[in-house]
Design a protein around this motif. Structure first.
Motif, PDB file in Angstrom:
ATOM      1  N   GLU A 198      18.272  12.429  14.439  1.00 23.32           N
ATOM      2  CA  GLU A 198      17.603  11.198  13.978  1.00 23.32           C
ATOM      3  C   GLU A 198      16.472  11.481  13.010  1.00 23.32           C
ATOM      4  O   GLU A 198      16.281  10.754  12.040  1.00 23.32           O
ATOM      5  CB  GLU A 198      17.018  10.443  15.180  1.00 23.32           C
ATOM      6  CG  GLU A 198      18.064   9.793  16.032  1.00 23.32           C
ATOM      7  CD  GLU A 198      17.438   9.114  17.247  1.00 23.32           C
ATOM      8  OE1 GLU A 198      16.282   8.647  17.128  1.00 23.32           O
ATOM      9  OE2 GLU A 198      18.090   9.078  18.300  1.00 23.32           O
ATOM     10  N   ALA A 199      15.716  12.529  13.307  1.00 25.03           N
ATOM     11  CA  ALA A 199      14.570  12.853  12.448  1.00 25.03           C
ATOM     12  C   ALA A 199      15.045  13.205  11.044  1.00 25.03           C
ATOM     13  O   ALA A 199      14.362  12.913  10.054  1.00 25.03           O
ATOM     14  CB  ALA A 199      13.775  14.013  13.040  1.00 25.03           C
ATOM     15  N   ALA A 222      13.960  11.377   7.687  1.00 28.90           N
ATOM     16  CA  ALA A 222      13.435  12.174   6.574  1.00 28.90           C
ATOM     17  C   ALA A 222      14.222  11.894   5.292  1.00 28.90           C
ATOM     18  O   ALA A 222      13.645  11.848   4.200  1.00 28.90           O
ATOM     19  CB  ALA A 222      13.488  13.660   6.914  1.00 28.90           C
ATOM     20  N   ALA A 223      15.532  11.706   5.432  1.00 27.57           N
ATOM     21  CA  ALA A 223      16.367  11.422   4.265  1.00 27.57           C
ATOM     22  C   ALA A 223      15.985  10.076   3.647  1.00 27.57           C
ATOM     23  O   ALA A 223      15.917   9.931   2.428  1.00 27.57           O
ATOM     24  CB  ALA A 223      17.842  11.426   4.650  1.00 27.57           C
ATOM     25  N   VAL A 224      15.724   9.099   4.506  1.00 25.13           N
ATOM     26  CA  VAL A 224      15.312   7.788   4.012  1.00 25.13           C
ATOM     27  C   VAL A 224      13.963   7.901   3.297  1.00 25.13           C
ATOM     28  O   VAL A 224      13.765   7.303   2.224  1.00 25.13           O
ATOM     29  CB  VAL A 224      15.234   6.757   5.158  1.00 25.13           C
ATOM     30  CG1 VAL A 224      14.625   5.443   4.670  1.00 25.13           C
ATOM     31  CG2 VAL A 224      16.621   6.500   5.737  1.00 25.13           C
ATOM     32  N   GLU A 225      13.072   8.693   3.868  1.00 26.75           N
ATOM     33  CA  GLU A 225      11.766   8.885   3.228  1.00 26.75           C
ATOM     34  C   GLU A 225      11.924   9.595   1.880  1.00 26.75           C
ATOM     35  O   GLU A 225      11.221   9.290   0.922  1.00 26.75           O
ATOM     36  CB  GLU A 225      10.830   9.672   4.155  1.00 26.75           C
ATOM     37  CG  GLU A 225      10.368   8.804   5.316  1.00 26.75           C
ATOM     38  CD  GLU A 225       9.514   9.557   6.334  1.00 26.75           C
ATOM     39  OE1 GLU A 225       9.348  10.783   6.199  1.00 26.75           O
ATOM     40  OE2 GLU A 225       9.028   8.902   7.284  1.00 26.75           O
ATOM     41  N   GLU A 226      12.869  10.524   1.853  1.00 30.18           N
ATOM     42  CA  GLU A 226      13.153  11.239   0.598  1.00 30.18           C
ATOM     43  C   GLU A 226      13.563  10.239  -0.492  1.00 30.18           C
ATOM     44  O   GLU A 226      13.237  10.404  -1.669  1.00 30.18           O
ATOM     45  CB  GLU A 226      14.276  12.255   0.840  1.00 30.18           C
ATOM     46  CG  GLU A 226      14.613  13.126  -0.340  1.00 30.18           C
ATOM     47  CD  GLU A 226      13.513  14.127  -0.657  1.00 30.18           C
ATOM     48  OE1 GLU A 226      13.421  14.519  -1.818  1.00 30.18           O
ATOM     49  OE2 GLU A 226      12.742  14.490   0.256  1.00 30.18           O
ATOM     50  N   TYR A 233      11.675   5.302   1.114  1.00 37.36           N
ATOM     51  CA  TYR A 233      11.532   4.163   2.032  1.00 37.36           C
ATOM     52  C   TYR A 233      11.182   4.661   3.436  1.00 37.36           C
ATOM     53  O   TYR A 233      11.205   5.847   3.704  1.00 37.36           O
ATOM     54  CB  TYR A 233      12.841   3.347   2.052  1.00 37.36           C
ATOM     55  CG  TYR A 233      13.270   2.990   0.657  1.00 37.36           C
ATOM     56  CD1 TYR A 233      12.712   1.897   0.005  1.00 37.36           C
ATOM     57  CD2 TYR A 233      14.160   3.802  -0.041  1.00 37.36           C
ATOM     58  CE1 TYR A 233      13.051   1.601  -1.306  1.00 37.36           C
ATOM     59  CE2 TYR A 233      14.505   3.518  -1.361  1.00 37.36           C
ATOM     60  CZ  TYR A 233      13.940   2.416  -1.979  1.00 37.36           C
ATOM     61  OH  TYR A 233      14.257   2.138  -3.281  1.00 37.36           O
ATOM     62  N   GLN A 234      10.885   3.699   4.310  1.00 40.12           N
ATOM     63  CA  GLN A 234      10.529   4.036   5.681  1.00 40.12           C
ATOM     64  C   GLN A 234      11.632   3.566   6.622  1.00 40.12           C
ATOM     65  O   GLN A 234      12.158   2.463   6.462  1.00 40.12           O
ATOM     66  CB  GLN A 234       9.223   3.333   6.080  1.00 40.12           C
ATOM     67  CG  GLN A 234       8.027   3.774   5.255  1.00 40.12           C
ATOM     68  CD  GLN A 234       7.681   5.238   5.451  1.00 40.12           C
ATOM     69  OE1 GLN A 234       7.641   5.717   6.579  1.00 40.12           O
ATOM     70  NE2 GLN A 234       7.467   5.955   4.369  1.00 40.12           N
ATOM     71  N   ALA A 235      11.950   4.398   7.613  1.00 39.51           N
ATOM     72  CA  ALA A 235      12.987   4.029   8.576  1.00 39.51           C
ATOM     73  C   ALA A 235      12.504   4.247   9.995  1.00 39.51           C
ATOM     74  O   ALA A 235      11.736   5.158  10.269  1.00 39.51           O
ATOM     75  CB  ALA A 235      14.252   4.863   8.353  1.00 39.51           C
ATOM     76  N   ALA A 236      12.970   3.386  10.900  1.00 41.25           N
ATOM     77  CA  ALA A 236      12.689   3.557  12.325  1.00 41.25           C
ATOM     78  C   ALA A 236      13.985   3.268  13.089  1.00 41.25           C
ATOM     79  O   ALA A 236      14.734   2.351  12.736  1.00 41.25           O
ATOM     80  CB  ALA A 236      11.607   2.586  12.781  1.00 41.25           C
ATOM     81  N   ARG A 237      14.250   4.068  14.114  1.00 44.99           N
ATOM     82  CA  ARG A 237      15.436   3.862  14.952  1.00 44.99           C
ATOM     83  C   ARG A 237      15.378   2.467  15.560  1.00 44.99           C
ATOM     84  O   ARG A 237      14.340   2.057  16.069  1.00 44.99           O
ATOM     85  CB  ARG A 237      15.447   4.923  16.072  1.00 44.99           C
ATOM     86  CG  ARG A 237      16.594   4.779  17.067  1.00 44.99           C
ATOM     87  CD  ARG A 237      17.900   5.253  16.460  1.00 44.99           C
ATOM     88  NE  ARG A 237      19.030   4.954  17.324  1.00 44.99           N
ATOM     89  CZ  ARG A 237      19.518   5.757  18.261  1.00 44.99           C
ATOM     90  NH1 ARG A 237      18.964   6.941  18.455  1.00 44.99           N
ATOM     91  NH2 ARG A 237      20.557   5.402  18.991  1.00 44.99           N
ATOM     92  N   SER A 238      16.477   1.741  15.495  1.00 46.02           N
ATOM     93  CA  SER A 238      16.446   0.377  16.033  1.00 46.02           C
ATOM     94  C   SER A 238      17.442   0.161  17.163  1.00 46.02           C
ATOM     95  O   SER A 238      17.306  -0.776  17.941  1.00 46.02           O
ATOM     96  CB  SER A 238      16.706  -0.645  14.924  1.00 46.02           C
ATOM     97  OG  SER A 238      17.981  -0.436  14.347  1.00 46.02           O
TER      98      SER A 238
END
Lengths: 70, 70
Positions: free
Chosen positions: B52-53, B57-61, B64-69
């Motif tokens: 998940e991390a 990290a890929a989304v941040e790359e 953007y920001q991502a959180a597990r939903s």
């Protein structure tokens, strides 16, 4: 050098700006492109006047609408 | 196959989706990516559970920001 300005609608982010820039800088004679998704302003620089319709068509090619503004 | 979902914030258009998709599909083990800028939902498919991390990290790359939903 001459510059002409257009108002572009539909851009939402930097990627949109990049798409517009890439298409518009392929218009013959264009030497510079400035574009902002925040204001919608597109400024096109060239040594000789460029074909406005070609600029509008390039913006449409990128997926947005443009109208001459100044 | 397993899927995990994330909520991504900051995407405004299809270009943003594409940026997220490109980064996330490079995460080891990922076999499918669905993403919507309209809902912010990102669904990641894989044969085995993915890190998940690494997805976050890929989304941040991509910017953007991502959180597990789910």
């Amino acid at each position: 050098m001459t510059t002409i300005q257009f108002q572009v609608s539909g851009m939402t982010c930097g990627h949109c700006e990049m798409s517009v820039r890439e298409e518009v800088q392929e218009v013959p004679g264009v030497t510079g492109v400035e574009v902002s998704h925040q204001t919608g302003e597109l400024t096109v620089a060239s040594a000789e006047p460029v074909d406005e319709a070609a600029v509008v068509a390039a913006v449409e090619e990128a997926g947005y609408q443009a109208a001459r503004s100044a």
